[in-house]
Design an enzyme around this catalytic site. Structure first.
Site, short mmCIF file in Angstrom:
data_model
loop_
_atom_site.label_atom_id
_atom_site.label_comp_id
_atom_site.label_asym_id
_atom_site.label_seq_id
_atom_site.Cartn_x
_atom_site.Cartn_y
_atom_site.Cartn_z
N GLU A 133 -80.96 76.62 21.08
CA GLU A 133 -82.42 76.76 21.00
C GLU A 133 -82.97 75.81 19.93
O GLU A 133 -84.00 75.17 20.12
CB GLU A 133 -82.81 78.20 20.64
N CYS A 189 -83.22 81.63 14.99
CA CYS A 189 -84.01 80.97 16.03
C CYS A 189 -85.30 81.75 16.31
O CYS A 189 -86.35 81.14 16.55
CB CYS A 189 -83.19 80.80 17.29
N CYS A 227 -80.56 84.15 18.23
CA CYS A 227 -80.19 84.74 16.95
C CYS A 227 -81.46 84.92 16.09
O CYS A 227 -82.53 84.41 16.43
CB CYS A 227 -79.18 83.85 16.23
N CYS A 267 -77.80 76.10 16.74
CA CYS A 267 -77.93 76.74 18.05
C CYS A 267 -78.55 75.80 19.08
O CYS A 267 -79.28 74.86 18.75
CB CYS A 267 -78.82 77.96 17.92
N ILE A 275 -74.06 73.19 18.74
CA ILE A 275 -73.02 72.44 18.04
C ILE A 275 -72.34 73.43 17.10
O ILE A 275 -72.99 73.97 16.19
CB ILE A 275 -73.61 71.26 17.23
ZN LIG Z 1 -80.00 80.60 16.93
#
Ligand SMILES: [Zn+2]
Length: 124
Positions: free
Chosen positions: A48, A82, A79, A46, A37
């Site tokens: 994930e 995450c 990233c 994210c 989103i």
């Molecule tokens: Zn992420």
């Protein structure tokens, strides 16, 4: 499965969804998916993160493998946020296999060298 749910959709001038899709397999063998989103003012999250929320909703927190794909269906690495989120859910997730590029899979521990939680940090 991640590719099947990915395909960016613009909801309005401020919000796009599903530009990235993710799928994860838990240690118990269940699959959960999520979409990104993207919003103005950095309020999104994210794919994930979304898949992990779905997993947690079902009472699981150990991840065997995870992949995220972009709008072209190509695997992309998670990233830093995450990576850290996955690692904090369980120390066993340092062994989570992550597809960082099409066909290239590495354990999370390789993406988080010098983890601040190791070696004398809390056992979680
Ligand atoms: Zn992420």
């Amino acid at each position: 499965m991640a590719r099947n749910i990915t395909g960016e959709k613009r909801l309005n001038d401020f919000v796009q969804i599903a530009g990235v899709g993710a799928a994860l397999e838990t240690a118990d063998g269940n699959i959960y998916t999520g979409i990104s989103i993207d919003t103005a003012c950095s309020m999104g999250f994210c794919a994930e993160h979304s898949a992990i929320a779905e997993m947690l909703k079902h009472g699981e927190y150990k991840i065997k493998a995870i992949v995220a794909v972009n709008d072209n269906g190509q695997a992309i690495p998670p990233c830093g946020r995450c990576r850290e989120l996955i690692s904090q859910l369980s120390s066993s997730n340092l062994h989570t296999i992550i597809e960082v590029k099409d066909g290239i899979r590495v354990p999370l521990s390789e993406l988080l060298p010098y983890d601040w939680k190791e070696p004398s940090g809390p056992v979680w």
